[in-house]
Scaffold this motif. Sequence first.
Motif, short mmCIF file in Angstrom:
data_model
loop_
_atom_site.label_atom_id
_atom_site.label_comp_id
_atom_site.label_asym_id
_atom_site.label_seq_id
_atom_site.Cartn_x
_atom_site.Cartn_y
_atom_site.Cartn_z
N CYS A 149 0.96 4.19 -2.82
CA CYS A 149 0.74 5.60 -2.48
C CYS A 149 1.89 6.48 -2.94
N TRP B 159 0.82 -1.20 0.00
CA TRP B 159 0.00 0.00 0.00
C TRP B 159 0.86 1.26 0.00
N ARG B 160 1.94 1.27 0.78
CA ARG B 160 2.80 2.44 0.81
C ARG B 160 3.49 2.66 -0.54
#
Length: 573
Positions: free
Chosen positions: A239, A235-236
């Motif tokens: 992002c 997820w990071r």
Amino acid sequence: MPLPMLRERLRRRPLWVGVSVWLLGALWFFRDPVFSGFDTITGDRGDARLIIFLHEHWWRVLHGEASWRSPDMFAPARDTLGYSDTFALDIVLYAPLRLVGFDQFVAFQLTLVALTAVGFASLFTLMHRYLGLNLLPTCLLALAGVFANNIFIDTGHPQIYAINIVSLVVLVFTAAWRVSDVRWRLAGSAVGGMLVGLLLWSTYYFGWYTVFLGALFVLILTAVVAVQDGLGVVWRTICSRWAMGAASLGGLTVGLVPFFATYLAVLDDSDFRTYDDVAGLAPRPLDLINVGRHNVMWGWLIEPLLDGDGRLDALNRAVAPTPLLLITSAICTVALIRLVAVRASARSGALSRRDGVARIGAALGVATAIAVVSPIQFEFGGAWAWLHRFVPGASALRLFGRIEIVASMLACLTIACWMSARGDEVHAEDSTPTVDGEEIDHGQRRSLASVVIVLIGLVCLEQLNTATISRQFDRSDQLAMLASVGPPPEQCEIFYVTDAELEDVNISIVSAMLIAHEIDLPTMNGYSGQYPPGWDLGPGSVDYLAKVDAWIAERLPEVGTCSLELSTQTWSE
């Protein structure tokens, strides 16, 4: 000059080394055209001359002499460009060659040569700059990827040279990911996405393979990261890199504009194939080793093994990577998977460059294996039946086994990733080789490096094929044919051909298309992957002239038409 000094000088001149090695590979691969003075042209008188016709169509479009979606065939039908690949990307190479004075046949042949330069430069840069390999393994693997045996034996179909643009796509996205400047990162991502869209428009098969295998690679790599580092890291990463994805999608959207403008216009004319319609063209298990009887390394074994098997000559279906390349890539994939697992358990800090390369190589190797195995048709069926049914766009692929041509290039990159991840034959600072995380001593390093180089040398050697390409034609014959055509009757606006000495219907109608450009007059004949509704104008059939009369009566009632007899080059009204 002492050998160490020579090696140092070469190391400092990678560009000249790369150009020299590519030139040697190209001279061997294109030896028939080159040593004939470019009188011999790669390809047959069907597909290859159609492709030349389409290249010349774009040249005419640039001169304002043609409508871009309506080549001078199937007249008076419009928007017929969408009946085949467009080869629009090739105009970047083809147009300058025409501009400096080469005729359409030489310009086409040189375009194929130039495409291999694009592919070689892309692989060379990926391996030498981004994976950190030394010049020798870089050159050998780039040669094996660009001048692969499976490309040579199917080189009668010049559309397969689009594989070199796939290599360029990989390079562009790699460069975009690695660059630190955000503006260049976004620009590179946009260019990569647009290039994929344009590749779909230019050569659909290889555009589709790029999208499918690219998506597969991303899914596999994401799964590896999720398992080892957790979904939080995934997820990071998303992002932090979302802008790259947005730029890529934006570029893809732009690249797809001409694709949809071309193919939506003929969507209603398209024949949608079932898997049963194309399964007979799929490679069989034995085709995994069918490298042709003239392969330098394996021909002596393949010929007696497949003696009497017609597939020994059906080489447009036998497009798997060569055996040693396939085995080496598979071993490297297993080793990379093991390396990823071992280093994950031993890692205590941030991910190192080599650990990242190992993950990429493992995902790439798995994607390569899927590309090799998925098109194989077994007695009980094949995995491609599921792709044909469920994956968008797969049903448009007739010779879907050509995905194995992409697999050859990916296999070379997988081997390069293994070498980079291990630290063998690399020039990067963190180049100390390891075995399961343990450093090996200098003597072991030299021995291991020697073994690896010999193995890669053999992989390169097995790409050599001594066959004279059977699918080729003489430029001089084509120029003589075109020069012998006199002016058409004054009232003629559209013509068709007859052929009293018919050899092959497709050869005759492609000759009509080339003549159409020569005399600047459209023809109602045509050759492509599909045809306009109601069109059946192939010379040689018993009722050919009756069909021509019906076509004229229905679509050209007030247009002046005429015919050209190809055997005598005489016109009739």
